[in-house]
Structure formats: structure tokens, C-alpha cells
Design a protein around this motif. Structure first.
Motif, short mmCIF file in Angstrom:
data_model
loop_
_atom_site.label_atom_id
_atom_site.label_comp_id
_atom_site.label_asym_id
_atom_site.label_seq_id
_atom_site.Cartn_x
_atom_site.Cartn_y
_atom_site.Cartn_z
N UNK A 129 0.85 -1.20 0.00
CA UNK A 129 0.00 0.00 0.00
C UNK A 129 0.89 1.26 0.00
N UNK A 130 1.91 1.27 0.83
CA UNK A 130 2.82 2.40 0.88
C UNK A 130 3.54 2.63 -0.44
N UNK A 131 3.95 1.56 -1.09
CA UNK A 131 4.62 1.66 -2.38
C UNK A 131 3.69 2.32 -3.40
N UNK A 132 2.45 1.86 -3.47
CA UNK A 132 1.52 2.41 -4.46
C UNK A 132 1.13 3.84 -4.12
N UNK A 133 1.09 4.19 -2.86
CA UNK A 133 0.84 5.59 -2.49
C UNK A 133 2.00 6.48 -2.93
N UNK A 134 3.22 5.99 -2.77
CA UNK A 134 4.39 6.76 -3.23
C UNK A 134 4.40 6.86 -4.75
N UNK A 135 4.12 5.77 -5.44
CA UNK A 135 4.07 5.82 -6.90
C UNK A 135 3.02 6.83 -7.37
N UNK A 136 1.87 6.84 -6.70
CA UNK A 136 0.81 7.79 -7.03
C UNK A 136 1.32 9.23 -6.91
N UNK A 137 2.02 9.52 -5.82
CA UNK A 137 2.55 10.88 -5.60
C UNK A 137 3.61 11.25 -6.63
N UNK A 138 4.49 10.33 -6.96
CA UNK A 138 5.53 10.60 -7.94
C UNK A 138 4.93 10.86 -9.33
N UNK A 139 3.96 10.06 -9.71
CA UNK A 139 3.30 10.25 -11.00
C UNK A 139 2.54 11.57 -11.03
N UNK A 140 1.82 11.87 -9.96
CA UNK A 140 1.04 13.10 -9.89
C UNK A 140 1.93 14.33 -10.07
N UNK A 141 3.13 14.27 -9.51
CA UNK A 141 4.06 15.40 -9.63
C UNK A 141 4.45 15.66 -11.08
N UNK A 142 4.22 14.67 -11.94
CA UNK A 142 4.54 14.80 -13.36
C UNK A 142 3.29 14.78 -14.24
N UNK A 143 2.13 15.06 -13.63
CA UNK A 143 0.89 15.15 -14.40
C UNK A 143 0.34 13.82 -14.86
N UNK A 144 0.66 12.76 -14.15
CA UNK A 144 0.21 11.42 -14.53
C UNK A 144 -0.52 10.75 -13.36
N UNK A 145 -1.16 9.64 -13.66
CA UNK A 145 -1.81 8.83 -12.64
C UNK A 145 -1.44 7.37 -12.87
#
Length: 128
Positions: A51-67
Motif C-alpha cells: 500500500x505504501x509503495x503504491x501511495x508513493x508511486x501515485x505521488x511521484x506520478x502526480x508530480x509529473x501530471x500522470x496517474x
């Protein structure tokens, strides 16, 4: 084509200063490919870490305009492949659309001894 390497301030910071979390390859039309480094997370269980990994991936992608819907490839490293179903249950909570291409490996050990899972992704971001 423009290439940039990034550790977005809006996302959890890397555990080591020796790598970048995101490589962005931007094309002339504004579309981009994002290569996100393998992510691990704290937690006592595989479910918590996943869950933590996917939350971090979500934040990293969001910072670049992605989901996560923009993810086209995912690579997962598990320290115990027999727990694939446990990992998969959490992954399905986050990746709800058409599944990306995928590879899953068993690794004897990861970056941190307490890590049970590490995930890296590639996302394709359409032009704005």
C-alpha cells in the motif's frame, strides 16, 4: 526530445541520495514517458508495504501530471513469490483499469533488509 531526472518535492524523498526517482522523457508534442525507480515502503506486513509503495508511486506520478491509469509497464520484486496473491490484492485496489504489461520476480533480498516488495513503473503521459 528532452530528458530530465527528478525527485519531486511533493512526493516522499528517496532513501538514498544516489539515484533519481523519476526520469522524464518529453517529446516535442508534449507527451512524455516516465520511468519511476523501484519504490519500497515501511510497514510490518507485505500488505502495508505494498500500500505504501503504491501511495508513493501515485505521488511521484502526480508530480509529473500522470496517474496510475497512465502506467504501461510494472515490474515487481517480491522476497517471497508465494505471497503473490497478497501483493496482487493490494495492487488491484490501485490499478483498476486495463492492467499494464507486467513482470514479477522473486528476489532474495532488496535495498533494505526489511523490505518485502519493490515496484518500478513506466508511464506514458499524453500531450496536454
Amino acid at each position: 526530445m528532452q530528458i530530465s531526472l527528478d525527485n519531486p518535492a511533493s512526493a516522499p524523498q528517496p532513501l538514498s541520495p544516489y539515484y533519481s526517482q523519476v526520469a522524464r522523457i518529453e517529446h516535442a508534442d508534449g507527451s512524455a514517458l516516465l520511468f519511476v525507480s523501484g519504490q519500497i515502503a515501511e510497514g510490518a506486513t507485505l500488505t502495508e508495504q505494498t500500500r505504501g509503495v503504491f501511495e508513493t508511486l501515485t505521488a511521484l506520478l502526480k508530480a509529473h501530471g500522470a496517474t496510475l491509469a497512465d502506467v504501461v509497464n510494472i515490474r515487481t520484486y517480491l522476497t517471497d513469490i508465494s505471497r503473490l496473491d497478497e501483493y496482487g490484492a493490494v495492487r488491484r485496489e490501485f490499478l483498476t483499469g486495463t492492467p499494464p504489461t507486467s513482470m514479477t520476480f522473486e528476489a532474495a533480498r532488496l535495498f533494505r533488509p526489511e523490505a518485502l516488495v519493490e515496484v518500478e513503473v513506466v508511464a506514458a503521459v499524453p500531450a496536454r
